[in-house]
Design a protein around this motif. Structure first.
Motif, short mmCIF file in Angstrom:
data_model
loop_
_atom_site.label_atom_id
_atom_site.label_comp_id
_atom_site.label_asym_id
_atom_site.label_seq_id
_atom_site.Cartn_x
_atom_site.Cartn_y
_atom_site.Cartn_z
N LYS A 163 0.75 -1.26 0.00
CA LYS A 163 -0.10 0.06 -0.07
C LYS A 163 0.76 1.03 0.00
CE LYS A 163 -3.46 0.45 3.09
NZ LYS A 163 -4.19 0.29 4.34
N THR A 164 1.95 1.28 0.72
CA THR A 164 3.02 2.22 0.86
C THR A 164 3.63 2.38 -0.45
OG1 THR A 164 3.23 1.60 3.24
CG2 THR A 164 4.84 3.34 2.33
N CYS A 165 4.07 1.23 -0.80
CA CYS A 165 4.55 1.53 -2.24
C CYS A 165 3.76 2.06 -3.41
CB CYS A 165 5.16 -0.03 -2.76
SG CYS A 165 5.59 -0.12 -4.54
N ARG A 166 2.75 1.70 -3.49
CA ARG A 166 1.74 2.35 -4.34
C ARG A 166 1.45 3.79 -4.19
NH1 ARG A 166 0.23 1.74 -8.97
NH2 ARG A 166 -0.75 -0.30 -8.95
N LYS A 167 1.52 4.11 -3.12
CA LYS A 167 1.18 5.65 -2.80
C LYS A 167 2.37 6.54 -2.99
CE LYS A 167 -1.34 8.45 0.54
NZ LYS A 167 -2.30 8.27 1.67
N LEU A 168 3.78 5.79 -2.63
CA LEU A 168 4.79 6.73 -2.94
C LEU A 168 5.35 6.50 -4.26
CD1 LEU A 168 7.01 4.99 -0.05
CD2 LEU A 168 6.17 7.43 -0.09
N THR A 169 5.07 5.61 -4.93
CA THR A 169 5.69 5.73 -6.37
C THR A 169 4.52 6.35 -7.12
OG1 THR A 169 4.40 3.49 -6.89
CG2 THR A 169 6.72 3.43 -6.71
N ALA A 170 3.24 6.48 -6.69
CA ALA A 170 2.35 7.58 -7.40
C ALA A 170 2.78 8.70 -7.36
CB ALA A 170 0.87 7.40 -7.00
N MET A 198 11.02 6.82 -5.61
CA MET A 198 11.53 5.29 -6.10
C MET A 198 11.03 4.30 -4.96
SD MET A 198 15.03 5.69 -8.17
CE MET A 198 15.84 6.86 -7.02
N VAL A 199 10.66 3.23 -5.10
CA VAL A 199 10.37 2.36 -4.16
C VAL A 199 11.16 1.07 -4.37
CG1 VAL A 199 8.81 1.16 -2.64
CG2 VAL A 199 8.34 3.55 -3.13
N ASN A 200 11.88 0.44 -3.29
CA ASN A 200 12.40 -0.89 -3.43
C ASN A 200 11.62 -1.83 -2.40
OD1 ASN A 200 14.06 -3.28 -3.40
ND2 ASN A 200 16.00 -2.24 -2.77
N VAL A 201 10.85 -2.74 -3.02
CA VAL A 201 10.21 -3.57 -2.22
C VAL A 201 11.11 -5.00 -1.77
CG1 VAL A 201 8.25 -5.16 -1.86
CG2 VAL A 201 8.19 -2.91 -3.08
N LYS A 226 2.44 -5.12 -9.58
CA LYS A 226 1.25 -4.48 -9.83
C LYS A 226 0.98 -3.08 -8.94
CE LYS A 226 -2.31 -7.00 -9.94
NZ LYS A 226 -3.14 -6.72 -11.21
N ALA A 227 1.92 -3.15 -7.77
CA ALA A 227 1.98 -2.25 -6.95
C ALA A 227 2.64 -0.67 -7.22
CB ALA A 227 2.27 -2.51 -5.42
N GLY A 228 3.49 -1.05 -8.53
CA GLY A 228 4.35 -0.18 -9.13
C GLY A 228 5.77 0.00 -8.68
N ALA A 229 6.11 -1.02 -7.99
CA ALA A 229 7.54 -0.85 -7.28
C ALA A 229 8.48 -0.55 -8.36
CB ALA A 229 7.83 -2.19 -6.74
N THR A 230 9.56 0.15 -8.02
CA THR A 230 10.71 0.75 -8.91
C THR A 230 11.67 -0.62 -8.91
OG1 THR A 230 10.51 2.87 -7.81
CG2 THR A 230 12.20 2.55 -9.53
#
Ligand code: G3P
Length: 217
Positions: free
Chosen positions: A92-99, A103-106, A120-124
């Motif tokens: 959820k956090t990943c989706r919000k930050l990348t929007a 950049m997000v590293n899961v 699908k959550a848009g992770a970088t």
């Protein structure tokens, strides 16, 4: 394949950055503990050494807490990649930050389904841990190959960041599969340069050169 170094040791990062071969840095709470330094201070210093992505991990487990920490972390520098764990709140956090363009590293990915969710959550970046996967009797590289296939099937942009790399074989196998990035400890990156026949060859050439009595220039 991009090369990231997995450490918070700034002396090591500086030294490896001088090779011109370092594309980014990954850290985690254990590496921050090992460095024995203030988290925000050391990450800021790393961001100034390496222009590429620098992963810094949040430690809250709930979405609101992650967002609060991410707000602080992403202000450190433009090249920060906020690292979140592969949980529902993490994604959820990943989706919000990348929007928002961050950049997000899961991290802590151990299945291809988890990697699919992260994409699908848009992770970088998605960080499958190959060494820890091998440790418990599964093939870390089979996991990388599965993720590559799935991402290519659907044209996901999420970069496969092979993490928990323990040896040069992990690096070459990741490159053969077509992983986008690998992150390894400094010792493993240094091993990549080495071969005994390279050292022996240099010695033999220099011995013969000395016999010529010549100098260049
Ligand atoms: O940064 C995450 C990962 O690379 C950790 O590696 O060796 O602790 O499993 P390792």
């Amino acid at each position: 394949m991009k090369f990231f170094v997995d450490t918070a040791d700034t002396a090591e990062i500086r030294d490896l950055a001088e090779t011109g071969l370092l594309d980014g840095v990954t850290t985690n709470p254990s590496l921050i503990h090992k460095a024995g330094r203030d988290f925000l201070e050391v990450v800021k210093e790393i961001c100034a050494i390496v222009p590429g992505p620098v992963s810094a991990e949040v430690v809250a487990l709930d979405h609101d807490g992650m967002m609060r920490e991410a707000e602080i972390v992403r202000k450190i520098a433009d090249n920060i990649a906020v690292k979140v764990p592969l949980t529902i709140d993490g994604l959820k956090t990943c989706r919000k930050l990348t929007a928002d363009g961050t950049m997000v590293n899961v991290t802590l990915c151990f299945t291809a389904n988890q990697a699919l969710l992260a994409a699908k959550a848009g992770a970088t970046f998605i960080s499958p841990f190959v060494g820890r996967h091998d440790d418990v009797g599964f093939s870390g590289m089979d996991l990388i190959a599965d993720i590559r296939t799935i991402y290519d099937n659907y044209g996901f942009d999420t970069q496969i960041l092979v993490a928990s790399v323990r040896n040069p074989i992990h690096v070459v196998e990741a490159a053969k599969i077509g992983a986008d990035v690998m992150t390894a400890p400094p010792s493993v990156i240094r091993q990549l340069f080495k071969h005994p026949l390279t050292d022996n060859g240099i010695k033999a050439f220099l011995d013969d050169w000395a016999k010529t009595g010549q100098a260049i220039g």
